[in-house]
Enzyme design. Structure first.
Site, short mmCIF file in Angstrom:
data_model
loop_
_atom_site.label_atom_id
_atom_site.label_comp_id
_atom_site.label_asym_id
_atom_site.label_seq_id
_atom_site.Cartn_x
_atom_site.Cartn_y
_atom_site.Cartn_z
CD GLU A 161 -2.90 1.22 2.33
OE1 GLU A 161 -2.71 0.49 3.31
OE2 GLU A 161 -3.84 2.00 2.24
CB ALA A 179 0.66 -2.21 11.53
CG MET A 180 0.13 -3.24 4.84
SD MET A 180 -0.87 -1.79 4.39
CE MET A 180 -2.08 -2.57 3.35
CD GLU A 181 -4.93 -2.11 5.54
OE1 GLU A 181 -3.98 -1.66 6.19
OE2 GLU A 181 -5.60 -1.41 4.76
CG ASN A 182 -0.07 -6.80 3.92
OD1 ASN A 182 -0.17 -5.93 3.08
ND2 ASN A 182 0.86 -6.80 4.87
CG HIS A 238 -6.09 0.58 12.56
ND1 HIS A 238 -6.85 1.72 12.50
CD2 HIS A 238 -5.54 0.45 11.34
CE1 HIS A 238 -6.76 2.25 11.30
NE2 HIS A 238 -5.96 1.49 10.56
CD GLU A 239 -2.87 -2.02 10.58
OE1 GLU A 239 -3.38 -2.26 9.47
OE2 GLU A 239 -2.53 -0.88 10.93
CD GLU A 249 -6.33 3.26 6.66
OE1 GLU A 249 -6.48 3.12 7.89
OE2 GLU A 249 -5.73 2.42 5.95
N1 TRP Z 1 -3.13 0.82 5.74
C1 TRP Z 1 -2.16 1.05 6.77
C2 TRP Z 1 -2.97 1.35 8.01
O1 TRP Z 1 -3.50 0.52 8.61
C3 TRP Z 1 -1.28 2.21 6.44
C4 TRP Z 1 0.05 1.92 5.84
C5 TRP Z 1 0.91 0.95 6.19
C6 TRP Z 1 0.73 2.66 4.86
N2 TRP Z 1 2.06 1.06 5.46
C7 TRP Z 1 1.95 2.07 4.64
C8 TRP Z 1 0.39 3.76 4.15
C9 TRP Z 1 2.86 2.59 3.73
C10 TRP Z 1 1.29 4.29 3.22
C11 TRP Z 1 2.50 3.68 3.02
O2 TRP Z 1 -3.24 2.43 8.39
ZN ZN Z 2 -5.55 1.63 8.60
#
Ligand code: TRP
Ligand code: ZN
Length: 868
Positions: free
Chosen positions: A126, A267-270, A302-303, A325
């Site tokens: 993302e 963090a990232m919600e993959n 959140h994730e 978001e």
């Molecule tokens: N979607 C992620 C969140 O939960 C945000 C995010 C994670 C992100 N890594 C990123 C946004 C890198 C931009 C670039 O909020």
């Molecule tokens: Zn998010």
């Protein structure tokens, strides 16, 4: 002819109204990774289907050229590059397209796409990182079923993870092994993830309401396993909470979380494979503060919540980012509120909104929750999209009421499951299920700026009534000179100034014209107005309430948030007077603080210490600055220090009592947290009072602490002071935690936030420290990011702070444009300062904007800051 300079400087602007459905869809994709840090081969096999247009297949890329292109199994050279994109003419409506590229994760310093961190390989896609891995229609409305095969050296990368469920694995010749994963849920490319590394798992399981057994695992370095307990607990609580509160269950057999040290965001919600900045996973009492524990639970939740609000239903285009978001922040705020004190959580969230979002909305980088255009989407992961977006959801929830809101989210999840949706579709679900008209409410999505509401109360003794007169206006923001009135749900209530009794019930007023008059009956004595209770609308209230009325509300309001607000307003008025007029009467604030401390409950009733700690804390220097036409950082600092000293002196005995170490051993409970919070606040006041023994008391807390909260609280107090114990404490802290990057971040940050006169010099020296590096985003933020929000130090009149920030930003831009761009906003505030400072800030912005080879991330922020 266009000259080169202009051509390079002309940014591509993406517009919301230019949305077109994808020309080609990719219902299924198989990826084959031959993983190697220096040279990874990626083969992609895409089933493509013509969707909307007659043209060729256009795939996004980022600097690579394909090593091979096959159409329906046959190698072809009928393709061309257009910029970074790969264009392949295709005769029919459905084909199988295969490509192969080679990428170098170990040279990926941007941390977007496939990169190396701490010897492991991981991805961040993302918003537009997937195109750095392989050619693909890298946009959120192209949803595909992914099958992923990875091969890697078995000893270096024993663990191979990807989205979805594991399918098979095996060993290969030459010390390599392989694994295959399959994700049955169609998803956009930004949710793709893989991880390869030497990791150990803290495992658990969760049984969903409908009986699905989910295998949970948090993957970290083996040595970090003991520090994953809190995150795993939070995950299970979040899973149960989403079932109970939103009726949402998890949908795969496995849920994996991986912690990495180098990460651009939280963090990232993959799907099925969340990847985290390790600071939002790793915690134990010795290395993490209560604040860290809370943040970990909030980000884990959140994730996890994104699984529904983000993954099952994603965004049609990036202008809709707040759809996932804003809503997911609202959901995680609700989760955190349910874990402890809802009032304290609301206070923290509003403090954060005012610290980050209000200034954004008032400056050159202001944009609506649903922006109309962008140059670089990474710049739009902002407090406006996240936190103001959450406030919009909160207002709709207030308008609909709890059952209506739940019906609205049920309808949304049901109607749009599996789709890439829009903010408008979300609002339409709320409107339909809630049976309300949100026509005018929709303006919130398109209009930037924080509304200001002026309030006056008239008491009509003759008929025992009161009239509350409201007027709203929103100041112009870049590109939006004329503002419309917005729908403001304002909770209000009247109290009797003499008796302290509630004169009315709480009323929810929907204020949606420029002005309104609200009548209250049964007002038998002079009323004091409690307005925007619970911060029901994200607005600035301008009222003529006197210091006496504010002090009264701070003692008598029955809504804890409103008590806090009254106290903050009283403090703010006092600080503004002090900064602007050079002197202020501190009496009312000191009395209100004293009353609040006195109301603290020992057992049972009374105020809880966490609330008290928040309530007695003065507004930040920058928040005071936000109230003043031209910010004078020195005057604000002096006014605030003077008030702190007086509060410290006058209530000396109470602060001493509150910072007495307790016999109770550390426990992460609401009571424990509250006591520790108040202890550090009290220590701060004691030091501010100038008490000669304050440093010794702080040092004792520092040395005696059995947890990081008390230790860091004491360190901050010592680092702010001039005692010789300061150096000792900083050295002890450094030596004790030198092997822990997350704690070293605190060491850098504490010094960057110090109010000392020499903080600028100290920070410049720290940027040469052997442990300082711009390559790690957490470290860069802990020094340079923290310095940027230290209003007085950053705004040193000679401009040295501006120069330092610009130097660091330019250096970081060569490595990591996304993180560099996030350091820029403090310079964007130049209009708020005197001419001398403004010119120096502009000079640095111009230097940044004129740097050869600048990223478009930083260019967008710098050029907008200069214009706006
Ligand atoms: N979607 C992620 C969140 O939960 C945000 C995010 C994670 C992100 N890594 C990123 C946004 C890198 C931009 C670039 O909020
Ligand atoms: Zn998010």
């Amino acid at each position: 002819m266009l000259d080169v300079q202009t051509a390079l400087a002309t940014p591509v602007v993406h517009r919301r109204d230019a949305y077109r459905p994808p020309e080609w869809l990719v219902p299924a994709v198989s990826l084959d990774f031959a993983l190697d840090p220096a040279a990874t081969r990626v083969r992609a096999r895409m089933e493509v289907a013509r969707n909307a247009a007659a043209g060729p297949l256009r795939l996004d890329g980022a600097g690579q050229r394909p090593l091979a292109v096959l159409v329906d199994g046959v190698a072809t050279d009928d393709w061309r590059m257009e910029g970074d994109g790969l264009v392949i003419p295709l005769p029919g409506d459905a084909h199988v397209v295969e490509t192969e590229v080679e990428i170098a994760p170990d040279r990926n310093t941007q941390l977007m796409g496939l990169y190396a961190s701490g010897g492991n390989l991981c991805t961040q896609c993302e918003a537009e990182g997937f195109r750095r891995i392989t050619f693909f229609p890298d946009r959120p409305d192209v949803l595909s079923v992914y099958r992923v095969r990875m091969t890697a050296e078995a000893t270096r990368f024993p663990i191979l993870l990807a989205n979805g469920d594991p399918v098979a694995q095996g060993t290969l010749d030459g010390g390599r092994h392989w694994a295959e994963w399959h994700d049955p849920f169609p998803k956009p490319s930004y949710l793709f993830a893989l991880v390869a590394g030497d990791l150990a798992a803290n495992r658990d399981s969760f049984t969903t309401a409908s009986g699905r057994e989910v295998a949970l695992a948090i993957w970290v370095r083996e040595a970090d396993l003991p520090r994953t307990v809190h995150a795993l607990d939070a995950l299970k609580l979040a899973m149960a909470w989403d079932e109970r509160v939103y009726g949402r269950e998890y949908d795969l057999d496995v849920f994996n979380i991986v912690a990495v040290d180098d990460f651009n965001f939280g963090a990232m919600e993959n799907k099925g494979l969340n990847i985290f900045n390790s600071r939002y996973i790793l915690a134990d009492p010795d290395t993490a503060t209560d604040y860290d524990y809370d943040a970990i639970a909030a980000v884990v939740a959140h994730e996890y919540f994104h699984n529904w609000s983000g993954d099952r239903i994603t965004c049609r285009d990036w202008f809709q980012l707040s759809l996932k978001e804003g809503f997911t922040v609202y959901r995680d705020q609700g989760f955190s509120a349910d874990q402890g004190s809802a009032a304290v959580k609301r206070i923290e969230d509003v403090r954060g909104l005012r610290a980050a979002q209000f200034p954004e909305d008032a400056g050159p980088l202001a944009h609506p929750v649903r922006p109309d255009s962008y140059q670089e989407i990474s710049n739009f992961y902002t407090a406006t999209i996240y936190n103001k977006g959450a406030e919009l959801i909160r207002m709709m929830a207030a308008i609909l009421g709890p059952p209506g809101f739940r019906a609205g989210t049920d309808l949304y999840f049901d109607r749009h499951d599996g789709q890439a949706a829009t903010c408008e579709q979300f609002v339409a679900c709320m409107e339909q299920a809630g049976g309300v008209d949100l026509d005018r409410f929709r303006r919130w999505y398109g209009q930037a700026g924080t509304p200001r509401v002026s309030v006056a109360v008239e008491h009509r003794e003759a008929d025992a009534s009161a009239i509350v007169r409201l007027a709203q206006r929103t100041l112009p923001t870049p590109g939006q000179p004329d503002k419309l009135p917005l729908v403001l749900p304002l909770r209000m209530k009247l109290f009797g100034a003499g008796t302290g009794a509630a004169l009315t019930d709480e009323r929810l007023v929907l204020f949606e014209e420029s002005t309104a008059e609200i009548a209250f009956a049964g007002v038998t004595e002079r009323p004091v107005l409690s307005i925007n209770r619970g911060f029901s609308a994200p607005v600035i209230i301008e009222s003529d309430r006197s210091a006496a009325d504010l002090a009264f509300l701070s003692a008598h309001d029955d809504d804890p948030f409103a008590r806090y607000e009254a106290m903050q307003q009283l403090m703010l008025d006092t600080l503004v007077a002090g900064a602007v007029e050079g002197r202020a009467d501190h009496g009312a604030v000191i009395e209100a603080v004293a009353n609040t401390l006195a109301d603290m409950g020992s057992q049972g009733g009374g105020l809880d210490p966490a609330f008290v700690a928040e309530a007695v804390l003065l507004p930040s220097e920058s928040f005071v600055g936000d109230q003043i036409a031209t910010v004078d950082p020195e005057a604000i600092f002096r006014a605030r220090e003077a008030l702190r000293r007086d509060i410290g002196r006058r209530l000396d005995a109470r602060w001493r009592a509150a910072c007495t170490p307790s016999d109770a051993a550390y426990a992460y409970t609401p009571e424990g947290k509250g006591t520790r919070r108040l202890r550090s606040v009290a220590l701060g006041y004691l030091a501010a009072s100038g008490a000669p023994d304050a440093a010794a008391i702080a040092f004792r807390q520092f040395e005696g602490a059995d947890n990081m909260t008390d230790r860091q609280g004491a360190l901050s107090v010592l680092a702010a002071g001039t005692s010789e114990l300061r150096e000792a404490a900083l050295d002890i802290f450094y030596n004790r935690h030198a092997d822990n990057a997350l704690v070293l971040d605190k060491w850098f940050q504490t010094q960057a936030l110090s109010p000392r006169d020499d903080t600028g010099d100290q920070v410049r020296a720290l940027s040469e420290h052997p442990d300082f590096t711009l390559a790690n985003p957490n470290r860069a933020r802990s020094l340079v990011g923290a310095f940027g929000v230290n209003q007085r130090a950053f705004n040193a009149p000679d401009g040295a702070g501006y120069r330092f920030l610009a130097d660091q930003l330019i250096a970081l831009d060569r490595l990591n444009p996304q993180t560099a761009a996030k350091l820029l906003p403090p310079l964007a505030r130049w209009r708020r300062f005197d001419e001398g400072r403004a010119a120096l800030m502009r000079g640095e912005l111009e230097r940044i904007a004129g740097t050869p080879g600048l990223s478009k991330d930083v260019f967008e922020q710098a050029s907008k800051s200069l214009e706006g």
